[in-house]
Design a protein around this motif. Structure first.
Motif, PDB file in Angstrom:
ATOM      1  N   PRO A  52      -8.045  -5.830 -47.370  1.00 26.53           N
ATOM      2  CA  PRO A  52      -7.571  -6.678 -46.265  1.00 26.53           C
ATOM      3  C   PRO A  52      -6.283  -6.145 -45.646  1.00 26.53           C
ATOM      4  CG  PRO A  52      -8.265  -8.030 -48.122  1.00 26.53           C
ATOM      5  CD  PRO A  52      -8.273  -6.604 -48.610  1.00 26.53           C
ATOM      6  N   GLN A  58      -3.923  -9.563 -39.026  1.00 29.65           N
ATOM      7  CA  GLN A  58      -5.056 -10.481 -38.919  1.00 29.65           C
ATOM      8  C   GLN A  58      -4.807 -11.512 -37.814  1.00 29.65           C
ATOM      9  OE1 GLN A  58      -7.800 -10.401 -40.953  1.00 29.65           O
ATOM     10  NE2 GLN A  58      -7.156  -9.036 -42.596  1.00 29.65           N
ATOM     11  N   ALA A  62      -6.808 -11.941 -34.113  1.00 33.31           N
ATOM     12  CA  ALA A  62      -7.514 -13.191 -33.819  1.00 33.31           C
ATOM     13  C   ALA A  62      -6.809 -14.036 -32.770  1.00 33.31           C
ATOM     14  CB  ALA A  62      -7.682 -14.002 -35.102  1.00 33.31           C
ATOM     15  N   GLY A 117     -12.999  -0.740 -33.012  1.00 34.37           N
ATOM     16  CA  GLY A 117     -14.054  -1.665 -33.382  1.00 34.37           C
ATOM     17  C   GLY A 117     -14.922  -2.023 -32.184  1.00 34.37           C
ATOM     18  N   GLY A 222     -12.587  -2.882 -39.778  1.00 35.78           N
ATOM     19  CA  GLY A 222     -13.673  -3.758 -39.363  1.00 35.78           C
ATOM     20  C   GLY A 222     -13.623  -5.080 -40.096  1.00 35.78           C
ATOM     21  N   ARG A 223     -14.472  -5.989 -39.681  1.00 31.71           N
ATOM     22  CA  ARG A 223     -14.523  -7.307 -40.320  1.00 31.71           C
ATOM     23  C   ARG A 223     -15.555  -7.295 -41.435  1.00 31.71           C
ATOM     24  NH1 ARG A 223     -11.262 -10.848 -38.312  1.00 31.71           N
ATOM     25  NH2 ARG A 223     -10.480 -10.589 -36.180  1.00 31.71           N
ATOM     26  N   ARG A 224     -15.151  -7.768 -42.589  1.00 32.29           N
ATOM     27  CA  ARG A 224     -16.054  -7.832 -43.735  1.00 32.29           C
ATOM     28  C   ARG A 224     -17.096  -8.918 -43.498  1.00 32.29           C
ATOM     29  NH1 ARG A 224     -12.517  -7.585 -48.880  1.00 32.29           N
ATOM     30  NH2 ARG A 224     -11.997  -9.704 -48.222  1.00 32.29           N
ATOM     31  N   ASP A 227     -16.835 -12.611 -45.348  1.00 30.91           N
ATOM     32  CA  ASP A 227     -15.792 -13.606 -45.069  1.00 30.91           C
ATOM     33  C   ASP A 227     -15.106 -13.426 -43.718  1.00 30.91           C
ATOM     34  OD1 ASP A 227     -14.349 -11.312 -45.590  1.00 30.91           O
ATOM     35  OD2 ASP A 227     -13.558 -12.020 -47.516  1.00 30.91           O
ATOM     36  N   GLY A 228     -15.489 -12.388 -42.963  1.00 31.49           N
ATOM     37  CA  GLY A 228     -14.891 -12.172 -41.654  1.00 31.49           C
ATOM     38  C   GLY A 228     -13.474 -11.654 -41.674  1.00 31.49           C
ATOM     39  N   VAL A 229     -12.973 -11.232 -42.841  1.00 30.18           N
ATOM     40  CA  VAL A 229     -11.604 -10.727 -42.959  1.00 30.18           C
ATOM     41  C   VAL A 229     -11.540  -9.304 -42.399  1.00 30.18           C
ATOM     42  CG1 VAL A 229      -9.800 -10.052 -44.587  1.00 30.18           C
ATOM     43  CG2 VAL A 229     -11.052 -12.191 -44.910  1.00 30.18           C
ATOM     44  N   LEU A 230     -10.469  -9.000 -41.671  1.00 29.63           N
ATOM     45  CA  LEU A 230     -10.260  -7.664 -41.129  1.00 29.63           C
ATOM     46  C   LEU A 230      -9.776  -6.758 -42.253  1.00 29.63           C
ATOM     47  CD1 LEU A 230     -10.550  -6.580 -38.211  1.00 29.63           C
ATOM     48  CD2 LEU A 230      -8.068  -6.799 -37.987  1.00 29.63           C
TER      49      LEU A 230
END
Length: 427
Positions: A52, A58, A62, A117, A222-224, A227-230
């Motif tokens: 992360p 992050q 966002a 990205g 990129g986003r995992r 969980d959408g974490v960068l």
């Protein structure tokens, strides 16, 4: 003879054949043998991989302000292009719109997506128009029918084929009328799809969003998916997380086949065929483009059938290994479009700034450096494809069949490498 591209051309010099083929074969063979000996277990868990990034990064990524700024920039750029198509001269030497589409968008999305990205998701003016229309109507942009599971990326593949036809086979790809008609039809299809299925339509079915998102699979950030974490990740870990949606193979075959046709279209023999064909240039070029895409698809389908036969257990090999084609497609894109981007890109920016008929920039590399870049791009793409395929194979196949199950994939990589290098030599 009209140029193969919408604007400009790839005036790249031949590569010494012996060194090109020898280097390509050696890289593929050594990587295959080394992987078989040293890589017995899968190493990439794309859905959960990555470290992360700091919370400040992050939050910035966002931030609504950043997203609104990007959306506004995309909408302004689209308005600029539309204005020049409608009101500007029908001359690509004096109108920045063709260069904006064929160079800054089509080719520029490659480095932008690899570094930042899936940027087209933020910039896409059609997504922004849909969101604004929904706000005006008091509707949730995500509202709509569920996307049929069988749809996948198939509309995106069709859209990419239509765009590459316009660029490589249409009689006047840089004419304002032709480009305006394509963009109007593209907007109508995408906005209609979004009205029916909601904004999820764009992610799967918009050809430029799908193109950017696939390239972004190889980005280091990129986003995992879980969980959408960068996260900061290995590019091959991001590649491993590529969803095997229906139509993914079709998208990649269109990218590979159209780039292959682009290289072949510069061969003197094909130029002579276009000039003398009784069918006419456009029909012959269309058949050539379709044949190139079909050849790539047939070779991959034959490889997938052989993998299934050798493995004895893999039910859907087409989707299981489709992600390994992406690095190959990227290598071809870099090899064929690098010169176009670095020469016509600045020229397009100068045109947009008001300069009248600026000269293209000089290539930053001499012929030797350019040849080395082209060979390196093609061979590196294939080696990364071998690695991605090997990691997937040792996950899916029993240990006793893991190496044997990859032999058809190695044969496919060799065929694609020979084809890619031959096209560069013939250009």
């Amino acid at each position: 003879m009209p140029l193969a591209h919408g604007v400009g051309g790839t005036q790249d010099l031949p590569i010494p054949a012996f060194y090109a083929y020898a280097g390509g074969f050696a890289a593929l063979l050594v990587s295959f043998l080394a992987l078989g000996l040293l890589w017995p277990e899968p190493r990439y868990a794309g859905a959960t991989a990555g470290r992360p990034l700091p919370r400040a990064v992050q939050r910035l990524a966002a931030a609504p302000a950043l997203r609104r700024t990007a959306a506004g920039a995309g909408l302004a750029a689209a308005a600029f292009v539309a204005g020049h198509l409608l009101l500007g001269p029908d001359d690509p030497a004096r109108n920045p719109a063709p260069g904006a589409v064929y160079v800054l968008l089509w080719v520029g999305l490659v480095p932008a997506s690899l570094l930042l990205g899936p940027v087209w998701r933020l910039l896409n003016p059609l997504r922004t128009l849909h969101a604004l229309a929904c706000r005006a109507l008091g509707r949730d942009p995500a509202a709509g029918r569920p996307l049929p599971a069988r749809l996948g990326h198939r509309p995106a593949a069709a859209g990419l084929l239509a765009f590459t036809w316009l660029e490589l086979a249409a009689p006047e790809p840089a004419a304002t009328a032709a480009l305006s008609a394509f963009l109007a039809a593209h907007a109508a299809v995408q906005l209609t799809g979004a009205a029916v299925y909601g904004d999820r339509w764009f992610a799967q079915c918009d050809p430029f969003e799908a193109y950017s998102a696939l390239l972004a699979r190889l980005a280091p950030v990129g986003r995992r998916p879980v969980d959408g974490v960068l996260v900061l990740r290995s590019p091959l870990a991001g590649l491993d997380a590529t969803p095997a949606l229906p139509g993914l193979t079709a998208v990649l075959c269109v990218l590979l086949g159209s780039t292959a046709y682009d290289g072949f279209s510069a061969a003197p023999s094909w130029i002579g065929t276009l000039q003398t064909s009784s069918l006419g240039r456009t029909a012959t070029a269309t058949l050539g483009l379709l044949a190139a895409v079909a050849l790539v698809a047939v070779l991959y389908a034959g490889c997938a059938a052989a993998v299934r036969l050798v493995s004895g257990r893999l039910a859907h090999p087409l989707g299981a290994f489709a992600h390994s084609l992406l690095p190959i497609a990227l290598g071809y894109l870099v090899a064929h479009y690098f010169t176009l981007f670095v020469t016509e890109g600045p020229r397009t920016v100068a045109l947009a700034a008001g300069t009248d008929d600026p000269a293209p920039a000089d290539p930053p590399l001499d012929p030797g450096g350019l040849a080395a870049l082209q060979v390196t791009a093609v061979v590196t793409g294939h080696v990364l494809g071998v690695i991605a395929a090997h990691d997937r194979a040792v996950r899916l196949f029993p240990p006793a069949r893991a190496v044997a199950g990859q032999l058809p994939l190695l044969a496919l990589m060799v065929c694609y490498t020979v084809g890619g290098l031959t096209l560069l030599l013939a250009a």
